[in-house]
Design a protein around this motif. Structure first.
Motif, PDB file in Angstrom:
ATOM      1  N   GLY A 167       0.810  -1.229   0.000  1.00 52.54           N
ATOM      2  CA  GLY A 167       0.000   0.000   0.000  1.00 52.54           C
ATOM      3  C   GLY A 167       0.838   1.270   0.000  1.00 52.54           C
ATOM      4  N   ALA A 168       2.156   1.154   0.212  1.00 53.99           N
ATOM      5  CA  ALA A 168       3.009   2.348   0.241  1.00 53.99           C
ATOM      6  C   ALA A 168       3.311   2.809  -1.193  1.00 53.99           C
ATOM      7  CB  ALA A 168       4.306   2.045   0.980  1.00 53.99           C
ATOM      8  N   GLU A 169       3.652   4.098  -1.323  1.00 55.70           N
ATOM      9  CA  GLU A 169       3.930   4.651  -2.657  1.00 55.70           C
ATOM     10  C   GLU A 169       5.183   5.521  -2.649  1.00 55.70           C
ATOM     11  OE1 GLU A 169       0.485   6.773  -4.063  1.00 55.70           O
ATOM     12  OE2 GLU A 169      -0.825   5.043  -3.759  1.00 55.70           O
ATOM     13  N   TYR A 170       5.835   5.555  -3.807  1.00 56.88           N
ATOM     14  CA  TYR A 170       6.984   6.441  -4.004  1.00 56.88           C
ATOM     15  C   TYR A 170       6.656   7.327  -5.210  1.00 56.88           C
ATOM     16  CZ  TYR A 170      11.770   8.007  -4.845  1.00 56.88           C
ATOM     17  OH  TYR A 170      12.895   8.772  -5.021  1.00 56.88           O
ATOM     18  N   LYS A 171       6.586   8.620  -4.984  1.00 55.28           N
ATOM     19  CA  LYS A 171       6.226   9.583  -6.031  1.00 55.28           C
ATOM     20  C   LYS A 171       4.995   9.135  -6.822  1.00 55.28           C
ATOM     21  CE  LYS A 171      10.722  11.731  -6.290  1.00 55.28           C
ATOM     22  NZ  LYS A 171      11.937  12.003  -7.016  1.00 55.28           N
ATOM     23  N   GLY A 172       3.965   8.741  -6.092  1.00 53.62           N
ATOM     24  CA  GLY A 172       2.685   8.409  -6.698  1.00 53.62           C
ATOM     25  C   GLY A 172       2.606   7.030  -7.329  1.00 53.62           C
ATOM     26  N   LYS A 173       3.685   6.237  -7.233  1.00 58.74           N
ATOM     27  CA  LYS A 173       3.687   4.897  -7.839  1.00 58.74           C
ATOM     28  C   LYS A 173       3.816   3.868  -6.711  1.00 58.74           C
ATOM     29  CE  LYS A 173       6.875   2.742 -11.140  1.00 58.74           C
ATOM     30  NZ  LYS A 173       6.478   1.825 -12.068  1.00 58.74           N
ATOM     31  N   LYS A 174       3.020   2.810  -6.791  1.00 60.14           N
ATOM     32  CA  LYS A 174       3.028   1.821  -5.698  1.00 60.14           C
ATOM     33  C   LYS A 174       4.379   1.118  -5.590  1.00 60.14           C
ATOM     34  CE  LYS A 174      -1.809   0.560  -5.416  1.00 60.14           C
ATOM     35  NZ  LYS A 174      -2.465   1.232  -6.552  1.00 60.14           N
ATOM     36  N   VAL A 175       4.876   0.950  -4.382  1.00 60.75           N
ATOM     37  CA  VAL A 175       6.084   0.133  -4.239  1.00 60.75           C
ATOM     38  C   VAL A 175       5.683  -1.300  -4.584  1.00 60.75           C
ATOM     39  CG1 VAL A 175       7.081   1.659  -2.479  1.00 60.75           C
ATOM     40  CG2 VAL A 175       5.853  -0.389  -1.753  1.00 60.75           C
ATOM     41  N   GLY A 176       6.625  -1.999  -5.198  1.00 58.68           N
ATOM     42  CA  GLY A 176       6.316  -3.333  -5.718  1.00 58.68           C
ATOM     43  C   GLY A 176       6.231  -3.317  -7.234  1.00 58.68           C
ATOM     44  N   THR A 177       6.329  -2.089  -7.815  1.00 57.45           N
ATOM     45  CA  THR A 177       6.236  -1.989  -9.281  1.00 57.45           C
ATOM     46  C   THR A 177       7.501  -1.358  -9.878  1.00 57.45           C
ATOM     47  OG1 THR A 177       5.126   0.153  -9.107  1.00 57.45           O
ATOM     48  CG2 THR A 177       3.708  -1.780  -9.255  1.00 57.45           C
ATOM     49  N   PHE A 178       8.557  -1.257  -9.083  1.00 57.91           N
ATOM     50  CA  PHE A 178       9.768  -0.569  -9.564  1.00 57.91           C
ATOM     51  C   PHE A 178      10.804  -1.517 -10.170  1.00 57.91           C
ATOM     52  CE2 PHE A 178       7.922   2.622  -6.851  1.00 57.91           C
ATOM     53  CZ  PHE A 178       8.233   3.808  -7.492  1.00 57.91           C
ATOM     54  N   GLY A 179      10.848  -2.739  -9.656  1.00 58.82           N
ATOM     55  CA  GLY A 179      11.923  -3.639 -10.097  1.00 58.82           C
ATOM     56  C   GLY A 179      11.419  -4.669 -11.097  1.00 58.82           C
ATOM     57  N   LYS A 180      12.251  -5.702 -11.297  1.00 58.74           N
ATOM     58  CA  LYS A 180      11.854  -6.812 -12.180  1.00 58.74           C
ATOM     59  C   LYS A 180      10.722  -7.610 -11.536  1.00 58.74           C
ATOM     60  CE  LYS A 180      14.779  -7.258 -15.748  1.00 58.74           C
ATOM     61  NZ  LYS A 180      14.272  -7.188 -17.111  1.00 58.74           N
ATOM     62  N   ALA A 181      10.769  -7.688 -10.214  1.00 53.79           N
ATOM     63  CA  ALA A 181       9.735  -8.414  -9.466  1.00 53.79           C
ATOM     64  C   ALA A 181       9.763  -7.925  -8.029  1.00 53.79           C
ATOM     65  CB  ALA A 181       9.994  -9.913  -9.522  1.00 53.79           C
ATOM     66  N   ALA A 182       8.658  -8.204  -7.323  1.00 47.59           N
ATOM     67  CA  ALA A 182       8.590  -7.837  -5.898  1.00 47.59           C
ATOM     68  C   ALA A 182       7.953  -8.994  -5.151  1.00 47.59           C
ATOM     69  CB  ALA A 182       7.746  -6.581  -5.716  1.00 47.59           C
ATOM     70  N   PHE A 183       8.256  -9.072  -3.863  1.00 43.79           N
ATOM     71  CA  PHE A 183       7.517 -10.069  -3.064  1.00 43.79           C
ATOM     72  C   PHE A 183       6.921  -9.424  -1.818  1.00 43.79           C
ATOM     73  CE2 PHE A 183      10.536 -10.842   0.381  1.00 43.79           C
ATOM     74  CZ  PHE A 183      11.743 -10.450  -0.171  1.00 43.79           C
ATOM     75  N   PHE A 184       5.790 -10.017  -1.402  1.00 42.37           N
ATOM     76  CA  PHE A 184       5.012  -9.528  -0.263  1.00 42.37           C
ATOM     77  C   PHE A 184       4.877 -10.658   0.752  1.00 42.37           C
ATOM     78  CE2 PHE A 184       4.092  -6.946  -3.841  1.00 42.37           C
ATOM     79  CZ  PHE A 184       3.889  -5.668  -3.326  1.00 42.37           C
ATOM     80  N   SER A 185       4.608 -10.276   1.993  1.00 42.55           N
ATOM     81  CA  SER A 185       4.421 -11.285   3.043  1.00 42.55           C
ATOM     82  C   SER A 185       3.075 -11.074   3.716  1.00 42.55           C
ATOM     83  CB  SER A 185       5.535 -11.143   4.079  1.00 42.55           C
ATOM     84  OG  SER A 185       5.195 -11.847   5.256  1.00 42.55           O
ATOM     85  N   PHE A 186       2.410 -12.194   4.022  1.00 41.90           N
ATOM     86  CA  PHE A 186       1.175 -12.123   4.827  1.00 41.90           C
ATOM     87  C   PHE A 186       1.438 -12.806   6.170  1.00 41.90           C
ATOM     88  CE2 PHE A 186      -0.564 -13.150   0.350  1.00 41.90           C
ATOM     89  CZ  PHE A 186      -0.333 -11.857  -0.081  1.00 41.90           C
ATOM     90  N   GLY A 187       2.655 -12.630   6.656  1.00 41.89           N
ATOM     91  CA  GLY A 187       3.050 -13.226   7.937  1.00 41.89           C
ATOM     92  C   GLY A 187       2.214 -12.695   9.087  1.00 41.89           C
ATOM     93  N   ARG A 188       2.396 -13.278  10.259  1.00 44.49           N
ATOM     94  CA  ARG A 188       1.480 -13.027  11.389  1.00 44.49           C
ATOM     95  C   ARG A 188       1.396 -11.566  11.843  1.00 44.49           C
ATOM     96  NH1 ARG A 188       3.753 -17.657  14.588  1.00 44.49           N
ATOM     97  NH2 ARG A 188       3.876 -18.357  12.444  1.00 44.49           N
ATOM     98  N   ASP A 189       2.450 -10.796  11.651  1.00 46.71           N
ATOM     99  CA  ASP A 189       2.363  -9.403  12.120  1.00 46.71           C
ATOM    100  C   ASP A 189       2.707  -8.412  11.010  1.00 46.71           C
ATOM    101  OD1 ASP A 189       4.963 -10.070  12.035  1.00 46.71           O
ATOM    102  OD2 ASP A 189       5.408  -9.738  14.159  1.00 46.71           O
ATOM    103  N   LYS A 190       2.357  -8.800   9.783  1.00 50.97           N
ATOM    104  CA  LYS A 190       2.625  -7.918   8.648  1.00 50.97           C
ATOM    105  C   LYS A 190       1.416  -7.004   8.378  1.00 50.97           C
ATOM    106  CE  LYS A 190       6.746  -9.451   7.678  1.00 50.97           C
ATOM    107  NZ  LYS A 190       6.898 -10.605   8.555  1.00 50.97           N
ATOM    108  N   ILE A 191       1.461  -6.303   7.240  1.00 50.41           N
ATOM    109  CA  ILE A 191       0.398  -5.333   6.906  1.00 50.41           C
ATOM    110  C   ILE A 191      -0.973  -6.024   6.847  1.00 50.41           C
ATOM    111  CG2 ILE A 191      -0.445  -3.798   5.073  1.00 50.41           C
ATOM    112  CD1 ILE A 191       1.945  -2.533   6.265  1.00 50.41           C
TER     113      ILE A 191
END
Ligand SMILES: Cc1ncc(COP(=O)(O)O)c(C=O)c1O
Length: 421
Positions: A167-191
Protein backbone atom coordinates in the motif's frame (compact mmCIF):
# COMPACT_ATOMS: atom_id res chain seq x y z
CA UNK A 1 -15.85 -11.26 23.45
CA UNK A 2 -12.74 -10.21 21.51
CA UNK A 3 -13.45 -6.52 21.94
CA UNK A 4 -13.66 -6.93 25.69
CA UNK A 5 -10.21 -8.44 25.60
CA UNK A 6 -8.74 -5.69 23.48
CA UNK A 7 -10.41 -2.90 25.38
CA UNK A 8 -8.68 -4.03 28.51
CA UNK A 9 -5.10 -5.33 28.68
CA UNK A 10 -2.59 -6.28 27.47
CA UNK A 11 -1.57 -3.99 24.65
CA UNK A 12 0.66 -6.00 22.33
CA UNK A 13 2.62 -5.19 19.19
CA UNK A 14 2.74 -8.81 18.04
CA UNK A 15 0.59 -11.89 18.64
CA UNK A 16 -1.84 -11.84 15.73
CA UNK A 17 -2.24 -8.07 15.79
CA UNK A 18 -4.40 -7.58 12.68
CA UNK A 19 -7.14 -10.03 13.47
CA UNK A 20 -10.65 -8.76 13.98
CA UNK A 21 -13.73 -10.71 14.92
CA UNK A 22 -14.61 -11.58 11.31
CA UNK A 23 -11.10 -12.96 10.70
CA UNK A 24 -11.32 -15.17 13.76
CA UNK A 25 -14.79 -16.45 12.82
CA UNK A 26 -13.52 -17.22 9.33
CA UNK A 27 -10.55 -19.18 10.70
CA UNK A 28 -12.86 -21.10 13.06
CA UNK A 29 -15.19 -22.01 10.18
CA UNK A 30 -12.25 -23.15 8.07
CA UNK A 31 -10.92 -25.41 10.84
CA UNK A 32 -14.10 -27.45 10.37
CA UNK A 33 -13.98 -27.41 6.54
CA UNK A 34 -10.89 -29.51 5.67
CA UNK A 35 -12.16 -29.90 2.10
CA UNK A 36 -11.18 -26.25 1.54
CA UNK A 37 -7.72 -26.42 3.07
CA UNK A 38 -5.53 -27.17 0.05
CA UNK A 39 -7.03 -26.66 -3.41
CA UNK A 40 -9.76 -24.10 -4.05
CA UNK A 41 -10.85 -21.11 -6.09
CA UNK A 42 -9.77 -18.42 -3.62
CA UNK A 43 -6.07 -18.80 -4.48
CA UNK A 44 -6.61 -17.48 -7.99
CA UNK A 45 -9.11 -14.85 -6.77
CA UNK A 46 -6.44 -13.44 -4.45
CA UNK A 47 -3.82 -13.55 -7.23
CA UNK A 48 -6.21 -11.75 -9.58
CA UNK A 49 -6.97 -9.06 -6.97
CA UNK A 50 -3.23 -8.47 -6.53
CA UNK A 51 -2.79 -8.25 -10.31
CA UNK A 52 -5.58 -5.68 -10.47
CA UNK A 53 -4.27 -3.71 -7.51
CA UNK A 54 -0.77 -3.40 -8.98
CA UNK A 55 -1.88 -3.42 -12.64
CA UNK A 56 0.71 -6.16 -12.98
CA UNK A 57 1.11 -8.86 -15.60
CA UNK A 58 1.55 -11.62 -13.03
CA UNK A 59 0.86 -12.31 -9.35
CA UNK A 60 1.85 -15.72 -8.00
CA UNK A 61 1.10 -16.85 -4.45
CA UNK A 62 3.23 -18.97 -2.11
CA UNK A 63 3.04 -20.07 1.51
CA UNK A 64 5.31 -17.25 2.71
CA UNK A 65 7.33 -14.23 1.66
CA UNK A 66 10.53 -16.29 1.90
CA UNK A 67 9.09 -18.87 -0.56
CA UNK A 68 8.07 -16.03 -2.89
CA UNK A 69 11.58 -14.52 -2.74
CA UNK A 70 13.11 -17.94 -3.36
CA UNK A 71 10.91 -18.35 -6.45
CA UNK A 72 12.11 -14.99 -7.80
CA UNK A 73 15.79 -15.87 -7.24
CA UNK A 74 15.23 -19.23 -8.96
CA UNK A 75 13.80 -17.42 -12.00
CA UNK A 76 16.91 -15.25 -12.46
CA UNK A 77 19.39 -17.90 -13.68
CA UNK A 78 22.09 -16.91 -11.20
CA UNK A 79 25.28 -18.84 -10.61
CA UNK A 80 26.70 -20.01 -7.28
CA UNK A 81 28.79 -17.25 -5.74
CA UNK A 82 26.90 -14.43 -7.49
CA UNK A 83 26.33 -11.53 -5.15
CA UNK A 84 22.93 -10.32 -3.95
CA UNK A 85 23.07 -6.94 -2.25
CA UNK A 86 20.54 -6.24 0.47
CA UNK A 87 20.35 -3.96 3.44
CA UNK A 88 21.36 -4.85 6.96
CA UNK A 89 18.58 -4.41 9.51
CA UNK A 90 16.54 -7.11 7.89
CA UNK A 91 15.04 -10.45 8.86
CA UNK A 92 16.85 -13.77 8.45
CA UNK A 93 13.87 -14.86 6.29
CA UNK A 94 15.14 -12.39 3.68
CA UNK A 95 18.67 -13.84 3.77
CA UNK A 96 18.01 -17.58 3.79
CA UNK A 97 16.63 -17.82 0.22
CA UNK A 98 19.93 -16.24 -0.95
CA UNK A 99 21.99 -18.79 0.99
CA UNK A 100 19.73 -21.60 -0.24
CA UNK A 101 21.02 -21.20 -3.81
CA UNK A 102 24.67 -20.79 -2.79
CA UNK A 103 24.54 -17.07 -3.62
CA UNK A 104 26.47 -14.55 -1.56
CA UNK A 105 24.58 -11.98 0.50
CA UNK A 106 26.35 -8.62 0.61
CA UNK A 107 25.05 -6.33 3.32
CA UNK A 108 24.57 -2.64 2.64
CA UNK A 109 24.23 -0.15 5.48
CA UNK A 110 21.01 1.79 5.97
CA UNK A 111 20.26 5.48 6.18
CA UNK A 112 18.05 7.32 8.68
CA UNK A 113 14.95 6.09 6.86
CA UNK A 114 16.14 2.61 7.93
CA UNK A 115 16.42 1.68 4.25
CA UNK A 116 19.27 0.87 1.93
CA UNK A 117 21.78 3.75 1.78
CA UNK A 118 22.44 4.42 -1.95
CA UNK A 119 25.95 5.68 -1.24
CA UNK A 120 26.96 2.50 0.57
CA UNK A 121 25.23 0.44 -2.13
CA UNK A 122 27.39 2.05 -4.82
CA UNK A 123 30.51 1.32 -2.71
CA UNK A 124 29.72 -2.36 -2.29
CA UNK A 125 29.20 -3.28 -5.94
CA UNK A 126 31.77 -5.70 -7.40
CA UNK A 127 32.08 -7.67 -10.63
CA UNK A 128 30.12 -10.51 -9.07
CA UNK A 129 27.17 -8.32 -8.08
CA UNK A 130 24.00 -9.36 -9.88
CA UNK A 131 20.95 -8.45 -7.82
CA UNK A 132 19.88 -5.61 -5.51
CA UNK A 133 17.05 -6.24 -3.06
CA UNK A 134 15.48 -3.03 -1.83
CA UNK A 135 13.43 -3.25 1.37
CA UNK A 136 10.88 -0.60 2.36
CA UNK A 137 11.37 -0.96 6.09
CA UNK A 138 8.24 -0.75 8.27
CA UNK A 139 6.40 0.70 5.25
CA UNK A 140 8.73 3.65 4.53
CA UNK A 141 9.66 3.56 0.82
CA UNK A 142 13.39 3.63 0.07
CA UNK A 143 15.22 6.26 -2.06
CA UNK A 144 14.07 4.67 -5.30
CA UNK A 145 15.37 7.29 -7.76
CA UNK A 146 18.92 6.82 -6.55
CA UNK A 147 18.64 3.04 -6.23
CA UNK A 148 17.22 2.74 -9.76
CA UNK A 149 20.01 4.88 -11.16
CA UNK A 150 22.69 2.72 -9.54
CA UNK A 151 21.04 -0.50 -10.76
CA UNK A 152 20.77 0.91 -14.27
CA UNK A 153 24.36 2.08 -14.40
CA UNK A 154 25.74 -1.24 -13.11
CA UNK A 155 23.27 -3.54 -14.95
CA UNK A 156 21.94 -4.99 -11.71
CA UNK A 157 18.54 -6.67 -11.37
CA UNK A 158 16.30 -4.86 -8.90
CA UNK A 159 13.97 -6.87 -6.65
CA UNK A 160 11.70 -5.22 -4.08
CA UNK A 161 11.17 -6.72 -0.64
CA UNK A 162 7.68 -5.40 0.13
CA UNK A 163 7.13 -7.59 3.20
CA UNK A 164 6.43 -4.39 5.21
CA UNK A 165 4.99 -2.08 2.62
CA UNK A 166 1.76 -3.24 0.99
CA UNK A 167 0.00 0.00 0.00
CA UNK A 168 3.01 2.35 0.24
CA UNK A 169 3.93 4.65 -2.66
CA UNK A 170 6.98 6.44 -4.00
CA UNK A 171 6.23 9.58 -6.03
CA UNK A 172 2.69 8.41 -6.70
CA UNK A 173 3.69 4.90 -7.84
CA UNK A 174 3.03 1.82 -5.70
CA UNK A 175 6.08 0.13 -4.24
CA UNK A 176 6.32 -3.33 -5.72
CA UNK A 177 6.24 -1.99 -9.28
CA UNK A 178 9.77 -0.57 -9.56
CA UNK A 179 11.92 -3.64 -10.10
CA UNK A 180 11.85 -6.81 -12.18
CA UNK A 181 9.74 -8.41 -9.47
CA UNK A 182 8.59 -7.84 -5.90
CA UNK A 183 7.52 -10.07 -3.06
CA UNK A 184 5.01 -9.53 -0.26
CA UNK A 185 4.42 -11.28 3.04
CA UNK A 186 1.18 -12.12 4.83
CA UNK A 187 3.05 -13.23 7.94
CA UNK A 188 1.48 -13.03 11.39
CA UNK A 189 2.36 -9.40 12.12
CA UNK A 190 2.62 -7.92 8.65
CA UNK A 191 0.40 -5.33 6.91
CA UNK A 192 -2.21 -8.02 6.23
CA UNK A 193 -1.98 -11.47 7.72
CA UNK A 194 -2.95 -15.07 7.10
CA UNK A 195 -0.29 -16.16 9.64
CA UNK A 196 1.84 -17.43 6.74
CA UNK A 197 1.61 -16.42 3.10
CA UNK A 198 3.32 -14.48 0.36
CA UNK A 199 3.00 -13.19 -3.19
CA UNK A 200 5.27 -12.44 -6.13
CA UNK A 201 4.22 -9.53 -8.33
CA UNK A 202 5.98 -8.96 -11.65
CA UNK A 203 5.55 -7.03 -14.86
CA UNK A 204 8.30 -8.97 -16.58
CA UNK A 205 6.64 -11.72 -18.69
CA UNK A 206 9.68 -14.02 -18.60
CA UNK A 207 10.12 -13.83 -14.83
CA UNK A 208 6.35 -14.07 -14.33
CA UNK A 209 6.21 -17.27 -16.36
CA UNK A 210 9.20 -18.85 -14.61
CA UNK A 211 7.77 -18.05 -11.19
CA UNK A 212 4.40 -19.51 -12.21
CA UNK A 213 6.10 -22.69 -13.50
CA UNK A 214 8.02 -22.96 -10.24
CA UNK A 215 4.79 -22.59 -8.23
CA UNK A 216 3.21 -25.42 -10.25
CA UNK A 217 6.09 -27.71 -9.28
CA UNK A 218 5.76 -26.91 -5.57
CA UNK A 219 3.50 -29.08 -3.41
CA UNK A 220 0.90 -27.88 -0.93
CA UNK A 221 1.95 -27.81 2.73
CA UNK A 222 0.85 -30.71 4.92
CA UNK A 223 -2.67 -30.55 6.39
CA UNK A 224 -1.18 -30.48 9.89
CA UNK A 225 0.76 -27.30 8.92
CA UNK A 226 -2.37 -25.66 7.52
CA UNK A 227 -4.30 -26.54 10.68
CA UNK A 228 -1.55 -24.96 12.79
CA UNK A 229 -1.99 -21.67 10.95
CA UNK A 230 -5.80 -21.79 11.16
CA UNK A 231 -5.60 -22.35 14.91
CA UNK A 232 -3.31 -19.34 15.32
CA UNK A 233 -5.81 -16.44 15.22
CA UNK A 234 -8.28 -18.38 17.35
CA UNK A 235 -5.95 -19.56 20.10
CA UNK A 236 -3.83 -16.43 20.22
CA UNK A 237 -6.85 -14.15 20.61
CA UNK A 238 -8.88 -16.27 22.99
CA UNK A 239 -6.18 -17.99 25.02
CA UNK A 240 -2.68 -16.58 24.62
CA UNK A 241 -3.41 -12.84 24.66
CA UNK A 242 -5.74 -13.00 27.67
CA UNK A 243 -3.08 -15.09 29.47
CA UNK A 244 -0.56 -12.31 28.73
CA UNK A 245 -2.42 -10.14 31.23
CA UNK A 246 0.12 -11.90 33.43
CA UNK A 247 3.05 -11.78 30.99
CA UNK A 248 5.05 -14.71 32.40
CA UNK A 249 1.95 -16.88 32.35
CA UNK A 250 1.19 -15.83 28.77
CA UNK A 251 4.70 -16.75 27.74
CA UNK A 252 4.38 -20.21 29.29
CA UNK A 253 1.10 -20.80 27.43
CA UNK A 254 2.56 -19.62 24.10
CA UNK A 255 5.78 -21.64 24.50
CA UNK A 256 3.80 -24.76 25.41
CA UNK A 257 1.54 -24.40 22.36
CA UNK A 258 4.59 -23.92 20.13
CA UNK A 259 6.61 -26.75 21.68
CA UNK A 260 3.72 -29.16 21.25
CA UNK A 261 3.40 -27.94 17.62
CA UNK A 262 -0.17 -26.74 18.12
CA UNK A 263 1.02 -23.31 16.95
CA UNK A 264 3.85 -22.46 14.57
CA UNK A 265 6.78 -20.13 15.16
CA UNK A 266 7.50 -17.25 12.78
CA UNK A 267 11.03 -18.53 12.18
CA UNK A 268 12.55 -21.86 13.19
CA UNK A 269 15.82 -22.61 14.97
CA UNK A 270 17.30 -23.92 11.71
CA UNK A 271 16.47 -20.67 9.92
CA UNK A 272 18.27 -18.67 12.57
CA UNK A 273 21.32 -20.71 11.55
CA UNK A 274 20.97 -20.14 7.84
CA UNK A 275 18.97 -23.21 6.76
CA UNK A 276 15.48 -23.16 5.30
CA UNK A 277 13.26 -25.99 6.54
CA UNK A 278 11.15 -28.31 4.38
CA UNK A 279 8.07 -26.09 5.00
CA UNK A 280 9.42 -23.80 2.26
CA UNK A 281 8.95 -23.33 -0.64
CA UNK A 282 5.31 -24.47 -0.92
CA UNK A 283 2.12 -23.47 -2.66
CA UNK A 284 -0.28 -21.15 -0.84
CA UNK A 285 -3.08 -23.28 0.58
CA UNK A 286 -6.64 -22.22 -0.21
CA UNK A 287 -7.69 -21.88 3.45
CA UNK A 288 -4.99 -19.28 4.06
CA UNK A 289 -5.84 -17.55 0.76
CA UNK A 290 -9.39 -17.13 2.15
CA UNK A 291 -7.97 -15.46 5.28
CA UNK A 292 -5.59 -13.29 3.24
CA UNK A 293 -8.37 -12.22 0.87
CA UNK A 294 -10.55 -11.12 3.79
CA UNK A 295 -7.63 -9.05 5.10
CA UNK A 296 -6.64 -7.65 1.70
CA UNK A 297 -10.14 -6.20 1.32
CA UNK A 298 -9.55 -4.28 4.57
CA UNK A 299 -6.15 -2.94 3.52
CA UNK A 300 -7.18 0.68 3.24
CA UNK A 301 -9.00 0.65 6.57
CA UNK A 302 -5.94 -0.94 8.25
CA UNK A 303 -3.47 1.52 6.75
CA UNK A 304 -5.63 4.57 7.49
CA UNK A 305 -5.89 3.44 11.09
CA UNK A 306 -2.12 2.96 11.28
CA UNK A 307 -1.61 6.49 10.03
CA UNK A 308 -4.00 7.91 12.62
CA UNK A 309 -2.15 6.11 15.44
CA UNK A 310 1.25 7.19 14.06
CA UNK A 311 0.12 10.83 14.14
CA UNK A 312 -0.55 10.51 17.86
CA UNK A 313 2.95 9.15 18.50
CA UNK A 314 4.45 11.96 16.41
CA UNK A 315 2.49 14.60 18.26
CA UNK A 316 3.26 13.17 21.70
CA UNK A 317 6.86 12.04 21.28
CA UNK A 318 8.49 14.36 18.73
CA UNK A 319 10.41 16.30 21.39
CA UNK A 320 11.70 13.22 23.17
CA UNK A 321 12.83 10.67 20.59
CA UNK A 322 14.49 10.35 17.22
CA UNK A 323 12.13 8.93 14.56
CA UNK A 324 12.61 6.92 11.37
CA UNK A 325 13.10 9.58 8.71
CA UNK A 326 10.10 10.00 6.40
CA UNK A 327 11.23 10.81 2.86
CA UNK A 328 9.67 13.53 0.71
CA UNK A 329 7.39 12.30 -2.07
CA UNK A 330 6.61 9.03 -0.32
CA UNK A 331 3.33 7.69 0.99
CA UNK A 332 4.35 5.78 4.04
CA UNK A 333 2.53 2.84 5.60
CA UNK A 334 3.11 2.66 9.33
CA UNK A 335 3.40 -1.09 9.83
CA UNK A 336 5.03 -0.15 13.15
CA UNK A 337 6.08 3.19 14.57
CA UNK A 338 9.77 2.96 15.46
CA UNK A 339 11.46 5.32 17.89
CA UNK A 340 15.16 5.49 18.73
CA UNK A 341 16.20 5.99 22.33
CA UNK A 342 19.32 7.93 23.29
CA UNK A 343 22.73 6.29 22.86
CA UNK A 344 23.71 4.44 26.02
CA UNK A 345 20.12 3.99 27.23
CA UNK A 346 18.90 0.43 27.64
CA UNK A 347 15.90 -0.70 25.56
CA UNK A 348 15.58 -3.89 27.65
CA UNK A 349 14.91 -1.82 30.74
CA UNK A 350 12.24 0.25 29.00
CA UNK A 351 10.54 -2.85 27.61
CA UNK A 352 10.59 -4.45 31.08
CA UNK A 353 8.95 -1.38 32.62
CA UNK A 354 6.31 -1.32 29.87
CA UNK A 355 5.65 -5.04 30.41
CA UNK A 356 4.89 -4.35 34.05
CA UNK A 357 2.12 -2.04 32.81
CA UNK A 358 0.91 -4.83 30.50
CA UNK A 359 2.23 -3.13 27.39
CA UNK A 360 4.17 -5.67 25.32
CA UNK A 361 6.49 -3.89 22.89
CA UNK A 362 9.03 -6.55 21.95
CA UNK A 363 8.46 -7.46 18.28
CA UNK A 364 11.87 -9.07 17.74
CA UNK A 365 13.08 -6.21 15.48
CA UNK A 366 15.90 -5.12 17.72
CA UNK A 367 19.40 -5.68 19.07
CA UNK A 368 20.95 -7.10 15.92
CA UNK A 369 21.26 -6.11 12.23
CA UNK A 370 19.65 -9.40 11.21
CA UNK A 371 16.62 -10.17 13.33
CA UNK A 372 15.36 -11.92 15.40
CA UNK A 373 18.08 -11.34 18.01
CA UNK A 374 19.25 -14.96 18.33
CA UNK A 375 20.05 -15.20 14.61
CA UNK A 376 23.57 -16.53 13.95
CA UNK A 377 25.22 -13.59 12.15
CA UNK A 378 28.19 -15.63 10.99
CA UNK A 379 25.91 -18.16 9.31
CA UNK A 380 24.15 -15.21 7.64
CA UNK A 381 27.60 -14.14 6.41
CA UNK A 382 27.32 -10.82 8.19
CA UNK A 383 30.52 -9.42 9.73
CA UNK A 384 29.94 -7.46 12.91
CA UNK A 385 30.88 -3.82 12.30
CA UNK A 386 30.27 -3.84 8.54
CA UNK A 387 27.02 -1.82 8.71
CA UNK A 388 27.42 0.67 11.54
CA UNK A 389 24.14 2.56 11.08
CA UNK A 390 22.13 -0.63 10.97
CA UNK A 391 23.80 -1.82 14.18
CA UNK A 392 23.16 1.53 15.86
CA UNK A 393 19.47 1.47 14.89
CA UNK A 394 19.15 -2.13 16.11
CA UNK A 395 20.61 -1.17 19.50
CA UNK A 396 18.35 1.84 20.04
CA UNK A 397 15.04 0.92 18.44
CA UNK A 398 11.72 0.36 20.15
CA UNK A 399 8.75 -0.30 17.89
CA UNK A 400 5.33 0.97 18.86
CA UNK A 401 2.13 -0.75 17.70
CA UNK A 402 -0.15 0.84 15.11
CA UNK A 403 -2.41 -2.09 14.23
CA UNK A 404 -6.20 -2.10 14.04
CA UNK A 405 -6.64 -3.28 17.63
CA UNK A 406 -4.75 -0.30 19.07
CA UNK A 407 -7.09 2.51 20.06
CA UNK A 408 -6.14 6.20 20.20
CA UNK A 409 -6.37 5.88 23.96
CA UNK A 410 -3.89 2.95 23.92
CA UNK A 411 -1.47 5.02 21.82
CA UNK A 412 -1.68 7.92 24.28
CA UNK A 413 -1.09 5.54 27.20
CA UNK A 414 2.01 4.15 25.51
CA UNK A 415 3.29 7.65 24.74
CA UNK A 416 2.67 8.78 28.32
CA UNK A 417 4.58 5.84 29.70
CA UNK A 418 7.55 6.46 27.38
CA UNK A 419 7.61 10.15 28.29
CA UNK A 420 7.85 9.26 31.97
CA UNK A 421 10.89 7.10 31.27
C1 LIG B 1 11.91 -7.57 5.60
C2 LIG B 1 11.36 -8.95 5.46
N1 LIG B 1 11.55 -9.61 4.31
C3 LIG B 1 11.08 -10.85 4.12
C4 LIG B 1 10.36 -11.50 5.10
C5 LIG B 1 9.88 -12.88 4.85
O1 LIG B 1 8.48 -12.99 4.90
P1 LIG B 1 7.78 -14.31 5.43
O2 LIG B 1 7.82 -14.30 6.92
O3 LIG B 1 6.38 -14.24 4.91
O4 LIG B 1 8.51 -15.47 4.87
C6 LIG B 1 10.13 -10.84 6.31
C7 LIG B 1 9.36 -11.44 7.41
O5 LIG B 1 9.65 -12.38 8.01
C8 LIG B 1 10.64 -9.54 6.50
O6 LIG B 1 10.44 -8.86 7.64
Amino acid sequence: MKFKIFNTYPISISLSPNTEEDDIKLALKLIFSPGKWRKGGEISVLEQEFKNYFEAKEAVSFNSGRSAFLAILKSLDLKEGDEVLLQAFTCNAAVNPILYFGLRPVFVDCDRSFNLDPEDLANKITERSKVVVVQHTFGQPARMDEVLKICDKNKLILIEDCAHSLGAEYKGKKVGTFGKAAFFSFGRDKIISSVYGGMVVSNDPEIGKKVRDFQKKCSFPLSSWILQQLLHPVLVNYLVLPAYRFPSFGKIILNTLQLTMVLSKAVSKEEKRGKLTSYFPKKFPNALAILALNQFRKLEKFNNHREKIAKIYIEELRDRFEFQEGLKGTKRIFMRFPILIKKGQDTDKILREARKKKILLDDGWRKTPIVPPDTDLEKMRYRVGECKNAEDIAKRIINLPTHINISEEDARRIAKLLKKM
